[in-house]
Design a protein around this motif. Structure first.
Motif, PDB file in Angstrom:
ATOM      1  N   ARG A 136       0.808  -1.214   0.000  1.00 50.01           N
ATOM      2  CA  ARG A 136       0.000   0.000   0.000  1.00 50.01           C
ATOM      3  C   ARG A 136       0.851   1.278   0.000  1.00 50.01           C
ATOM      4  NH1 ARG A 136      -3.694  -3.791  -1.001  1.00 50.01           N
ATOM      5  NH2 ARG A 136      -5.372  -4.042   0.534  1.00 50.01           N
ATOM      6  N   GLY A 137       2.168   1.125  -0.189  1.00 53.11           N
ATOM      7  CA  GLY A 137       3.042   2.300  -0.103  1.00 53.11           C
ATOM      8  C   GLY A 137       3.122   3.087  -1.394  1.00 53.11           C
ATOM      9  N   GLY A 138       2.702   2.486  -2.492  1.00 57.62           N
ATOM     10  CA  GLY A 138       2.764   3.225  -3.742  1.00 57.62           C
ATOM     11  C   GLY A 138       2.957   2.319  -4.932  1.00 57.62           C
ATOM     12  N   VAL A 186       4.931 -12.011  -2.258  1.00 60.27           N
ATOM     13  CA  VAL A 186       5.971 -12.294  -3.251  1.00 60.27           C
ATOM     14  C   VAL A 186       7.274 -11.619  -2.850  1.00 60.27           C
ATOM     15  CG1 VAL A 186       6.621 -12.033  -5.674  1.00 60.27           C
ATOM     16  CG2 VAL A 186       4.235 -12.542  -5.066  1.00 60.27           C
ATOM     17  N   LYS A 187       7.161 -10.350  -2.444  1.00 57.00           N
ATOM     18  CA  LYS A 187       8.367  -9.612  -2.031  1.00 57.00           C
ATOM     19  C   LYS A 187       9.058 -10.333  -0.872  1.00 57.00           C
ATOM     20  CE  LYS A 187       8.304  -5.247  -0.148  1.00 57.00           C
ATOM     21  NZ  LYS A 187       8.036  -3.823  -0.385  1.00 57.00           N
ATOM     22  N   TRP A 188       8.280 -10.834   0.047  1.00 51.66           N
ATOM     23  CA  TRP A 188       8.858 -11.542   1.193  1.00 51.66           C
ATOM     24  C   TRP A 188       9.710 -12.732   0.750  1.00 51.66           C
ATOM     25  CZ3 TRP A 188       4.656 -12.114   5.594  1.00 51.66           C
ATOM     26  CH2 TRP A 188       4.274 -10.824   6.014  1.00 51.66           C
ATOM     27  N   VAL A 222       9.523  -0.678   8.834  1.00 55.98           N
ATOM     28  CA  VAL A 222       8.160  -0.222   8.548  1.00 55.98           C
ATOM     29  C   VAL A 222       8.232   1.181   7.979  1.00 55.98           C
ATOM     30  CG1 VAL A 222       5.890   0.190   9.501  1.00 55.98           C
ATOM     31  CG2 VAL A 222       7.360  -1.573  10.498  1.00 55.98           C
ATOM     32  N   ASN A 223       7.648   1.360   6.823  1.00 57.31           N
ATOM     33  CA  ASN A 223       7.672   2.663   6.176  1.00 57.31           C
ATOM     34  C   ASN A 223       6.470   3.489   6.638  1.00 57.31           C
ATOM     35  OD1 ASN A 223       7.859   4.858   4.519  1.00 57.31           O
ATOM     36  ND2 ASN A 223       8.407   3.674   2.691  1.00 57.31           N
ATOM     37  N   GLY A 224       6.743   4.346   7.623  1.00 56.39           N
ATOM     38  CA  GLY A 224       5.700   5.228   8.125  1.00 56.39           C
ATOM     39  C   GLY A 224       6.075   6.672   7.842  1.00 56.39           C
ATOM     40  N   VAL A 251      12.840  10.278   1.912  1.00 53.72           N
ATOM     41  CA  VAL A 251      13.114   9.178   2.817  1.00 53.72           C
ATOM     42  C   VAL A 251      11.987   8.139   2.781  1.00 53.72           C
ATOM     43  CG1 VAL A 251      13.274   8.701   5.286  1.00 53.72           C
ATOM     44  CG2 VAL A 251      14.766  10.375   4.250  1.00 53.72           C
ATOM     45  N   GLY A 252      10.843   8.492   2.184  1.00 57.59           N
ATOM     46  CA  GLY A 252       9.797   7.495   1.993  1.00 57.59           C
ATOM     47  C   GLY A 252      10.191   6.437   0.977  1.00 57.59           C
ATOM     48  N   GLU A 253      11.096   6.786   0.081  1.00 57.52           N
ATOM     49  CA  GLU A 253      11.585   5.800  -0.885  1.00 57.52           C
ATOM     50  C   GLU A 253      12.406   4.794  -0.090  1.00 57.52           C
ATOM     51  OE1 GLU A 253      13.788   3.593  -3.612  1.00 57.52           O
ATOM     52  OE2 GLU A 253      14.748   4.906  -2.167  1.00 57.52           O
ATOM     53  N   GLU A 254      12.181   3.513  -0.338  1.00 59.18           N
ATOM     54  CA  GLU A 254      12.671   2.517   0.609  1.00 59.18           C
ATOM     55  C   GLU A 254      14.184   2.469   0.785  1.00 59.18           C
ATOM     56  OE1 GLU A 254      10.915  -1.062  -0.756  1.00 59.18           O
ATOM     57  OE2 GLU A 254      11.919  -1.066  -2.682  1.00 59.18           O
ATOM     58  N   THR A 255      14.969   2.693  -0.285  1.00 56.73           N
ATOM     59  CA  THR A 255      16.422   2.631  -0.092  1.00 56.73           C
ATOM     60  C   THR A 255      16.918   3.883   0.628  1.00 56.73           C
ATOM     61  OG1 THR A 255      16.870   3.573  -2.273  1.00 56.73           O
ATOM     62  CG2 THR A 255      16.781   1.171  -2.117  1.00 56.73           C
ATOM     63  N   VAL A 275      10.944  -4.039   3.549  1.00 61.33           N
ATOM     64  CA  VAL A 275      10.361  -2.734   3.814  1.00 61.33           C
ATOM     65  C   VAL A 275       8.896  -2.809   3.416  1.00 61.33           C
ATOM     66  CG1 VAL A 275      10.430  -0.261   3.337  1.00 61.33           C
ATOM     67  CG2 VAL A 275      12.546  -1.601   3.254  1.00 61.33           C
ATOM     68  N   ASN A 276       8.016  -2.550   4.364  1.00 60.83           N
ATOM     69  CA  ASN A 276       6.586  -2.520   4.048  1.00 60.83           C
ATOM     70  C   ASN A 276       5.952  -1.268   4.617  1.00 60.83           C
ATOM     71  OD1 ASN A 276       6.117  -6.060   3.976  1.00 60.83           O
ATOM     72  ND2 ASN A 276       5.497  -4.632   2.366  1.00 60.83           N
ATOM     73  N   ASN A 277       4.919  -0.872   3.935  1.00 61.14           N
ATOM     74  CA  ASN A 277       4.154   0.298   4.317  1.00 61.14           C
ATOM     75  C   ASN A 277       3.286   0.002   5.551  1.00 61.14           C
ATOM     76  OD1 ASN A 277       1.099   1.398   3.674  1.00 61.14           O
ATOM     77  ND2 ASN A 277       2.689   2.969   3.479  1.00 61.14           N
ATOM     78  N   VAL A 278       2.959   1.042   6.283  1.00 66.60           N
ATOM     79  CA  VAL A 278       2.136   0.910   7.487  1.00 66.60           C
ATOM     80  C   VAL A 278       0.810   0.215   7.182  1.00 66.60           C
ATOM     81  CG1 VAL A 278       0.741   2.254   9.111  1.00 66.60           C
ATOM     82  CG2 VAL A 278       3.131   2.852   8.735  1.00 66.60           C
ATOM     83  N   GLU A 279       0.150   0.662   6.126  1.00 70.42           N
ATOM     84  CA  GLU A 279      -1.154   0.083   5.805  1.00 70.42           C
ATOM     85  C   GLU A 279      -1.015  -1.385   5.413  1.00 70.42           C
ATOM     86  OE1 GLU A 279      -3.357   2.162   2.745  1.00 70.42           O
ATOM     87  OE2 GLU A 279      -4.858   0.573   2.608  1.00 70.42           O
ATOM     88  N   THR A 280       0.041  -1.684   4.655  1.00 70.51           N
ATOM     89  CA  THR A 280       0.265  -3.077   4.244  1.00 70.51           C
ATOM     90  C   THR A 280       0.331  -3.968   5.486  1.00 70.51           C
ATOM     91  OG1 THR A 280       1.649  -2.173   2.483  1.00 70.51           O
ATOM     92  CG2 THR A 280       1.736  -4.561   2.832  1.00 70.51           C
ATOM     93  N   LEU A 281       1.162  -3.566   6.447  1.00 71.80           N
ATOM     94  CA  LEU A 281       1.371  -4.398   7.632  1.00 71.80           C
ATOM     95  C   LEU A 281       0.126  -4.432   8.512  1.00 71.80           C
ATOM     96  CD1 LEU A 281       4.999  -3.243   8.294  1.00 71.80           C
ATOM     97  CD2 LEU A 281       4.326  -5.606   7.848  1.00 71.80           C
TER      98      LEU A 281
HETATM   99  C1  LIG Z   1       9.879   9.151  -4.006  1.00 74.46           C
HETATM  100  C2  LIG Z   1       9.200   8.043  -3.296  1.00 74.46           C
HETATM  101  C3  LIG Z   1       8.539   8.275  -2.090  1.00 74.46           C
HETATM  102  C4  LIG Z   1       7.917   7.256  -1.410  1.00 74.46           C
HETATM  103  N1  LIG Z   1       7.306   7.531  -0.238  1.00 74.46           N
HETATM  104  C5  LIG Z   1       6.683   6.520   0.441  1.00 74.46           C
HETATM  105  C6  LIG Z   1       6.048   6.764   1.673  1.00 74.46           C
HETATM  106  O1  LIG Z   1       6.030   7.886   2.167  1.00 74.46           O
HETATM  107  N2  LIG Z   1       5.493   5.730   2.334  1.00 74.46           N
HETATM  108  C7  LIG Z   1       5.527   4.465   1.821  1.00 74.46           C
HETATM  109  O2  LIG Z   1       5.038   3.548   2.456  1.00 74.46           O
HETATM  110  N3  LIG Z   1       6.121   4.211   0.639  1.00 74.46           N
HETATM  111  C8  LIG Z   1       6.704   5.195  -0.061  1.00 74.46           C
HETATM  112  N4  LIG Z   1       7.334   4.919  -1.232  1.00 74.46           N
HETATM  113  C9  LIG Z   1       7.347   3.524  -1.706  1.00 74.46           C
HETATM  114  C10 LIG Z   1       8.496   2.765  -1.053  1.00 74.46           C
HETATM  115  O3  LIG Z   1       9.666   2.950  -1.794  1.00 74.46           O
HETATM  116  C11 LIG Z   1       8.232   1.281  -0.989  1.00 74.46           C
HETATM  117  O4  LIG Z   1       7.875   0.832  -2.225  1.00 74.46           O
HETATM  118  C12 LIG Z   1       7.162   0.906  -0.011  1.00 74.46           C
HETATM  119  O5  LIG Z   1       7.412   1.432   1.249  1.00 74.46           O
HETATM  120  C13 LIG Z   1       7.075  -0.584   0.088  1.00 74.46           C
HETATM  121  O6  LIG Z   1       6.041  -0.966   0.936  1.00 74.46           O
HETATM  122  P1  LIG Z   1       4.790  -1.779   0.383  1.00 74.46           P
HETATM  123  O7  LIG Z   1       5.325  -2.863  -0.483  1.00 74.46           O
HETATM  124  O8  LIG Z   1       4.164  -2.275   1.609  1.00 74.46           O
HETATM  125  O9  LIG Z   1       3.964  -0.799  -0.371  1.00 74.46           O
HETATM  126  C14 LIG Z   1       7.933   5.952  -1.935  1.00 74.46           C
HETATM  127  C15 LIG Z   1       8.586   5.713  -3.131  1.00 74.46           C
HETATM  128  C16 LIG Z   1       9.213   6.745  -3.813  1.00 74.46           C
HETATM  129  C17 LIG Z   1       9.889   6.448  -5.094  1.00 74.46           C
END
Ligand SMILES: Cc1cc2nc3c(=O)[nH]c(=O)nc-3n(C[C@H](O)[C@H](O)[C@H](O)COP(=O)(O)O)c2cc1C
Ligand code: SF4
Ligand code: FES
Lengths: 206, 847, 445
Positions: free
Chosen positions: C59-61, C68-70, C84-86, C176-180, C213-219
């Motif tokens: 749900r992160g984007g 599958v990612k796991w 956790v990507n919050g 910083v939301g981008e996972e790497t 790395v997973n999004n808050v909503e995903t988890l």
């Molecule tokens: C520029 C950019 C910003 C992002 N910002 C977020 C973010 O704020 N929160 C988020 O969960 N994923 C964000 N993502 C996506 C993450 O890179 C990543 O795909 C995601 O956290 C993976 O979690 P998911 O598989 O559960 O969606 C962003 C990606 C990019 C390219």
């Protein structure tokens, strides 16, 4: 006021202990320094560098990347008006103009009494509540110009119930030693016990 | 199953190219002659793929896609197109982006003419700017340290300097700061980029953002004549010497795979200033009258002709030999000369005069047999992935800068395990797997335990001051990796302890050789590190007592050399200390100093002074009128680096060429020519017309160098390593005992730092100020015990003298030990070191 | 405020109506930690199996299936970490903050389930710095959960399952939301993305180790999935977009709000116009355009209103659901200003690592500012498109990029969308003389 004081230092040590690699604690420690002094001083950066074993230049490199970490003194209250797209559509520009006129400063500026620093910021994740703002990272939703004036009055009067700049969460995580699982250091190569227990689980990764 | 792939086949612009597994596309293409423009990529650093200039079409089976060739590894069947329309458009776009904010001040930029950004712009760039907005502005160049300026407006944020500082030098003191298009490179406020290696960032900066203070505005690249050569340091760093109007203006490192990988220390890079100093000797000097008349009785040094100077020296030698015999002539120094110079002087001393009182080392090195008699390692062997390095040497960061960079890389990136067997922490400690910091003088006990000797731990569980458990763990780690090379970096870790201790430790490790090399394993080998540029050449050329050119002893090599030279001395002579003692006792009629300054450079200062007082005639050949040369009766002006042809031998025994680029000042001559001139006066005709003639003779008569012709040396990429040696290692037995330390004393470690009172540093204006007075360093836990406060001014007392100095806390100094700088301005460890004792103990008192 | 519209299919926002849903007591009372208990009774691989069966899209984007990612973690490389990507910062996006503030234990439970399933030895909860309230809710929840034995040593008394969850917070940087970049930031560095490949977190992540790395909503979906089974989850929503999704509808609508709806069945028209959701345009106004999935997404118009909120359909139509942020603009909107607003965001938030994004986005922003200030030149509109092309060759969807990460190309979306559809609005900003010269001779003055 500069290096971390004994109280902050004790918190800093606990924070560092939660990470497998000390450097990971950099941002939390910079927040801690900001909580102590209202902004991040050079002395604090140098102290943090010692604590996590990097150079002050590396701390500066990290610190200067992040918008919330202020390296110059700011007002007691940061008033951050959202200028993201949703707020923009619902009048954030007008609100910012109003704030400029009311406070007599441009975004980035601090009022003469040192109370308020005004900023126009990017989306703060309250888009359905536009136009919105944050005071020291506490939300005010659907803010009218009247609301804004009231807020400024409350801030000046000290009745807004907002902690001074630097203080973020009012609750800190605390892990008691007896409950701690222990950090997983990157060079420890062992498979976690609960996976190892079930031999078929080892293959679950592929 | 097929064999593991050793070659990957790819196609670059339609042509088949063979690449190595794991090789980056950009490197494979370049080897195949296809240059891909780039800014951030640097073959000696990790790829970051930031500048995006190198993006090209790469097809790995899913259709061509733009990818950074600096960070995509080759894969079988890959198709690369560096000329596609899409590639060209993308690269043009990146270039335009880079130029948006660039000041385009090429006419006033040091880099103009050698700037990749300028070159790219000429080759590919858009004609005119579509950018009408205002450019970024920064304060014009700011100093990042006293040697390097940074112009942030020119910077293209390629991360090269910052990566170098962090990854290569380990001094991350310049970093990216701020974010987005406001990103800049900078230091922490008031904390300069104080790194011994900062000049490399100037060399690798792809634009003119970083400039070297000593070179700024000196020349334009197109005015520079440049020649590849070897810098005369023990590593034998490969350099390009650049000169204009007969003046050397810059050294640039050359990426030699075997040696320095393109890096230089600041000390070496900026030492060209010293060569151009006004204080260089430009004419021979002899004693004369204040009116400038040469006169034997004169008290002044006055200019003379070469004829007069050579005549005086020859007369003195002749009468000394006639009156007191050849042994009344002694030769000290020569470790900074070329192999040819050293050979010519060796032949003059040993073959013509007939004295074996010859020593290139000033009692601060190791005996020749420890260098020439132990199995010798190359730097690449020491750095081979997965191997083990035992550091039994001074801090390489301070004394052997480019070796430090190589070792650092090997340990940080190639899984080399480092075991420090040193009396204190070094620049590599942070990366070391084991830090066995022993008590001064007790390395041998630790070495013995390390290689499975039966040393008993002391009652406190220590061996030589190191916890027995740590030694055991290190021993196990060596055994674990015994199928990989083990290399001992061998040198004098402290000048406050006898060399015998280091030799004894080497002896223990050498006994391990058989064990380690069992079953075809690579075993153990030694990489000797000694002070002074061509000290290895000096040993090879016989500038040591008991040695003849070609790594052969007087006894074994006598007949061979006698045939070529006519005669050789029959008995072994004295080393530096013996020579100075003899001089002090009035037994040296002629003392010849070859670029040596005993008054400034000999560990026992008192003895040096007495020796110069007691010597008969002093003849000096030097670049500068140093304190000892000032006392000479005859001074020959010598040609220095880049002023003469010759060859150099590095710590591996690697021989590479040095080239003449400029003419020496005045009438200064190469030392081989001075030796040959003197020989002529003494009735021996060497027949040398050029340095090449000297080498020709070396390759005919020196056993270890036989057949090593110059053409072969120059044809090889990284010179030739001479491996033969007939010297055998003969450590003193029984070993020298170490006296016990009393509970109130601290045992002294005296070591050099990069910037000291040395001649070159002090004659290079940009470097001179970097040398600082020594301070005493103690372990933080020792302050209470000795009753002083960190930061205080204290009095230090040894059996040799006393001194006032500030004392500082340094956790890198083990408990019970005190560290103090050697050869520093103002305060110097030599005033405390007891030359009669095998170790020096100190007492510290508050003042 | 923000009360989600009633729906009988609420999974992760079900406790939003409960006053004490964020406390341990409230959470336990409403079935909390049941999923974890159930997971611990299963073999880890079977838990992973349930998540696979659920076809839970991230749900992160990017919308990549979590199960599958796991599976991408290289076997036999330890330790592995969970991050956790919050960092929720994409303009228009507003759901992770609510999930963290209103139901923190649900997220913690999801983290524990993921750790258990994959052998992740430590979890880091990276929360956006500006979210002070979310941080304290999570800190309080963590303290409770540690004390109650849900987190830390010997989870729920299990002999060998111990995991720490470390609350970590950001300091203001969208990238910083981008996972790497998130991982770099978590390592104490500047939040600059790493190049993928080779730095896919599942293989080379935090400290160089495999990292999920997973999004808050995903988890937050995991407790429900494990408690009710992956199949039950997959039965909800559309075939390739299962479960529910939380959308924030903001901008020029009558009732902006955050709504959890079955994934893939509702249409844009429903969620924007249905009175149960955003309630349509403000009185008297008509739709001009809308952003379907956060500021990075190309804009949609009237003709896309009937598309379902389903990943594949939206991708196919040339945009993305992204982070579930729908931003609606009505006929009063100055699209040049709106476009500038979004481009300015990306220019300000560019990390500065790679040239095309660092220089390109700020140049785009400067050109648009100049146009807005009445100083545009006729050739500026083509210049905008050419600069876009140099950041994202072809200006197509999904974007190709000369950059390291997708941030740079994100700045291209609003320009490409707005300029194609509303070119006249841009031209209207050009000084009259400039425009007439263009039309007269085709050349700039
Ligand atoms: C520029 C950019 C910003 C992002 N910002 C977020 C973010 O704020 N929160 C988020 O969960 N994923 C964000 N993502 C996506 C993450 O890179 C990543 O795909 C995601 O956290 C993976 O979690 P998911 O598989 O559960 O969606 C962003 C990606 C990019 C390219
Ligand atoms: S595209 Fe932008 S945000 Fe992404 S790495 Fe490049 S500069 Fe940083
Ligand atoms: S050289 Fe490849 S991106 Fe810079």
């Amino acid at each position: 006021m500069a290096r971390l004081n004994p109280g902050s230092l004790a918190i800093a040590q606990e924070i560092i202990s939660r990470y497998p690699v000390a450097r990971s604690a950099l941002i939390p420690l910079l927040h801690l320094a900001q909580e102590q002094d209202g902004h991040v001083t050079e002395e604090a950066m140098a102290h943090i560098a010692e604590l996590v074993g990097v150079t002050p230049a590396e701390v500066m490199g990290t610190c200067s990347f992040y918008e919330m970490l202020k390296r110059e003194p700011v007002g007691e209250y940061m008033v951050n008006i959202c200028n993201g797209i949703s707020c923009h559509l619902l009048g954030s520009s007008e609100l910012i103009h109003h704030a400029e006129a009311t406070l007599g400063v441009r975004p980035g500026g601090t009022t003469d009494d040192g109370k308020i620093t005004l900023e126009a910021v990017e989306c703060i994740a309250a888009c359905t509540e536009a136009p919105c703002l944050q005071v020291n990272y506490r939300y005010r939703n659907r803010v009218s110009t009247a609301d804004f004036d009231q807020l400024v009055d409350d801030l000046r009067a000290g009745t807004a119930g907002v902690a001074p700049h630097g203080k973020l969460a009012k609750v800190r995580q605390h892990i008691g030693d007896e409950r701690r699982a222990g950090v997983a250091v990157p060079d420890g190569q062992a498979q976690p016990a609960w996976l190892a227990r079930n031999p078929t689980d080892a293959e679950s990764g592929s | 199953m097929s064999e593991p792939e050793t070659v990957v086949n790819i196609t670059v612009n339609g042509r088949p190219v063979q690449a190595a597994p794991g090789e980056w596309v950009i490197a494979a293409a370049e080897r195949a002659g296809v240059y891909i423009p780039h800014f951030c990529y640097h073959p000696r650093m990790k790829s970051v793929g930031m500048c995006r200039m190198c993006i090209v079409d790469i097809d790995t089976g899913r259709g061509p896609a733009l990818q950074p060739s600096c960070m995509v590894a080759v894969s079988e069947g890959m198709v690369v197109d560096t000329a596609s329309e899409q590639t060209r458009k993308a690269q043009d776009g990146v270039l335009e982006f880079l130029l948006l904010n660039h000041p385009l001040d090429c006419p006033v930029c040091d880099k103009g003419g050698e700037c990749p950004l300028q070159d790219q712009t000429m080759a590919y760039g858009p004609g005119e700017s579509r950018f009408v907005e205002e450019k970024r502005h920064y304060e014009k160049p700011i100093p990042v340290n006293s040697l390097v300026y940074l112009d942030r407006e020119r910077c293209i944020l390629c991360d090269r300097c910052t990566r170098f500082a962090d990854e290569v030098a380990g001094d991350p003191l310049i970093t990216f700061q701020d974010r987005g298009d406001q990103t800049q490179v900078n230091t922490f406020p008031d904390l300069p980029f104080s790194s011994y290696f900062s000049g490399n960032t100037v060399q690798i900066c792809p634009v003119g953002a970083l400039t070297a203070v000593p070179y700024r505005f000196k020349a334009r690249p197109w005015d520079l004549a440049e020649v590849e050569s070897t810098y005369p340091n023990p590593m034998g760093d490969r350099v390009v010497v650049q000169a204009s109007r007969d003046q050397v203006l810059r050294y640039q490192g050359v990426d030699s795979d075997a040696v320095n990988w393109g890096w230089l220390t600041d000390k070496d890079r900026f030492a060209f200033e010293a060569a151009a100093s006004d204080l260089r000797l430009a004419a021979p000097l002899v004693r004369g009258t204040p009116l400038g008349q040469p006169d034997h009785s004169g008290r002044e040094l006055v200019e003379a002709t070469w004829g007069q100077a050579l005549g005086r020296a020859a007369d003195a030698i002749q009468s000394a030999v006639a009156d007191k015999g050849p042994q009344s002539v002694a030769v000290l120094g020569g470790a900074r000369l070329t192999n040819e110079d050293q050979y010519a002087w060796a032949r003059l001393a040993k073959g013509v005069i007939g004295t074996d009182h010859v020593d290139a080392q000033l009692d601060d090195g190791l005996p020749a047999d420890a260098v020439l008699g132990l199995p010798r390692a190359t730097v690449n062997r020491a750095c081979s992935p997965g191997g083990t390095v035992i550091l039994l040497a001074p801090d390489p960061k301070e004394e052997q800068g480019t070796l430090y960079l190589r070792l650092r890389h090997a340990v940080a990136n190639d899984g080399v395990q480092l075991i420090e067997l040193t009396p204190r922490a070094t620049g590599l400690s942070r990366l070391a797997s084991f830090r066995l910091h022993h008590r001064p003088g007790e390395a041998a006990a630790v070495a013995a335990a390390l290689v499975g000797g039966d040393t008993e731990a002391a009652a406190d569980g220590d061996i030589g001051g190191v916890p027995a458990a740590a030694v055991a763990a290190a021993a196990a780690a060596i055994a674990d990796r015994a199928d990989q090379p083990v290399t001992v970096v061998l040198g004098r870790p402290s000048l406050a302890e006898s060399a015998d201790f280091t030799v004894a430790a080497a002896d223990e490790l050498a006994r391990f050789a058989n064990l380690l090399s069992a079953g075809g394993r690579p075993g153990i080998a030694f990489l000797p590190v000694l002070h002074r540029g061509n000290v290895m050449g000096a040993l090879d050329m016989g500038l040591a007592p008991g040695l003849l050119p070609g790594r052969i002893s007087l006894a074994d090599g006598g007949p061979v050399l006698a045939e070529a030279w006519g005669s050789v001395p029959t008995a072994s002579g004295a080393g530096a200390r013996g020579i100075l003692q003899a001089a002090a006792e009035g037994r040296v009629e002629v003392l010849i100093l070859l670029g040596a300054d005993p008054l400034g450079d000999f560990p026992d200062q008192k003895l040096a002074a007495e020796a110069l007082d007691g010597a008969g005639t002093i003849v000096a050949s030097d670049l500068f009128l140093n304190p000892s040369a000032l006392r000479a009766h005859v001074v020959f002006p010598a040609a220095g680096f880049a002023e003469r042809q010759g060859t150099h031998t590095n710590l591996e025994g690697r021989i590479t060429s040095q080239r003449q680029v400029v003419t020496p000042p005045g009438t200064a001559r190469a030392d081989w020519a001075i030796a040959a001139g003197l020989a002529g006066r003494l009735g021996a005709d060497f027949g040398f017309g050029a340095a090449e003639d000297v080498w020709d003779e070396i390759s005919r008569v020196a056993p270890s160098h036989r057949g090593l012709v110059l053409e072969a040396i120059d044809a090889a990429d990284d010179g030739v390593v001479a491996t033969d040696s007939s010297i055998s290692f003969a450590p003193p037995r029984p070993a020298t005992p170490v006296p016990p330390v009393d509970a109130y004393s601290l045992r002294l470690v005296a070591a050099r730092r990069m910037y000291d009172r040395g001649t070159l540093v002090q004659h290079a204006p940009s470097l001179a100020g970097l040398a600082s007075p020594a301070v005493l360093a103690l372990n933080p836990y020792d302050f209470d015990r000795v009753g002083v406060e960190p930061g205080a001014d204290v009095r230090v007392i040894s059996s040799a003298g006393e001194m006032d100095t500030p004392v500082v806390a340094d956790p890198g100094v083990p408990r019970g030990t005190a560290a103090f700088g050697y050869n520093h301005p103002d305060r110097d460890a030599r005033d405390l070191v007891d030359p009669e004792a095998v170790v020096t103990d100190l007492r510290v008192q508050t003042r | 405020m923000n009360a989600p519209a009633p729906s009988d299919l609420r999974i992760i926002t079900s406790r939003f109506d409960t006053d004490d849903g964020h406390t341990l007591a409230g959470y336990e009372r409403t079935g909390g930690y049941g999923g974890l208990r159930r997971a611990l009774a299963m073999a880890p691989a079977d838990v992973h199996g349930e998540v696979r069966a659920a076809s839970l899209l991230g749900r992160g984007g990017a919308g990549f299936p979590a199960g599958v990612k796991w599976g991408f973690c290289p076997p036999e490389v330890w330790p592995r970490y969970l991050v956790v990507n919050g960092d929720e910062s994409e303009p228009g996006t507003y759901k992770d903050r609510l999930l963290m503030e209103r139901d923190p234990h649900q997220l913690l439970e999801g983290c524990l389930i993921a750790c258990y399933a994959l052998g992740l030895s430590q979890c880091f909860l990276y929360v956006r710095g500006e979210m002070a309230h979310a941080q304290e809710r999570l800190a309080a929840a963590l303290n409770e959960a540690y004390d109650a034995g849900y987190v830390g040593a010997n989870v729920l008394g299990a002999e060998d399952f111990s995991v720490d969850i470390t609350l970590h917070w950001g300091a203001g940087a969208y990238i910083v939301g981008e996972e790497t970049a998130l991982i770099e930031s978590l390592e104490g560095n500047r939040g600059m993305p790493r190049l993928k490949p080779p730095y896919f977190p599942a293989s080379i992540g935090l400290y160089g180790k495999p990292t999920i790395v997973n999004n808050v909503e995903t988890l937050s979906n995991l407790p429900w999935i494990v408690a009710n089974g992956g199949a039950a989850f997959a039965a909800m929503g559309a075939e390739s977009s299962t479960g529910t999704r939380v959308f924030a509808v903001s901008g020029h609508v009558a009732a902006p709000g955050v709504f959890e709806v079955p994934f893939g069945t509702t249409t844009f028209r429903d969620i924007i116009f249905d009175p149960r959701y955003a309630g349509g345009m403000r009185p008297g106004r008509t739709l001009k355009t809308f952003i379907p999935g956060g500021a990075s997404a190309p804009w949609f118009f009237e003709e896309q209103l009937d598309l379902p909120l389903e990943k594949a359909a939206v991708d196919k139509a040339g945009s993305m659901l992204g982070s579930g942020a729908i931003v609606v603009m009505d006929d009063t909107t100055d699209v040049v200003e709106a476009c500038h607003n979004v481009v300015r965001f990306f220019a300000r938030e560019s990390c500065g690592k790679c040239t095309p994004c660092r220089e390109g986005t700020s140049w785009l922003e400067k050109i648009l500012s100049r146009i807005l200030a009445g100083q545009g030149r006729p050739q500026d509109l083509d210049l905008l498109m050419d600069v876009c092309d140099n950041i994202s060759p072809g200006v197509s969807w999904p974007p190709r990029q000369t950059t390291i990460c997708p941030l740079g190309p994100s700045a291209v979306s609003p320009i490409a969308s707005a300029l194609e559809r509303f070119r006249a609005d841009f031209e209207a900003y050009l000084p009259a003389t400039a425009v007439s010269v263009t039309t007269a001779s085709g050349a700039a003055p």
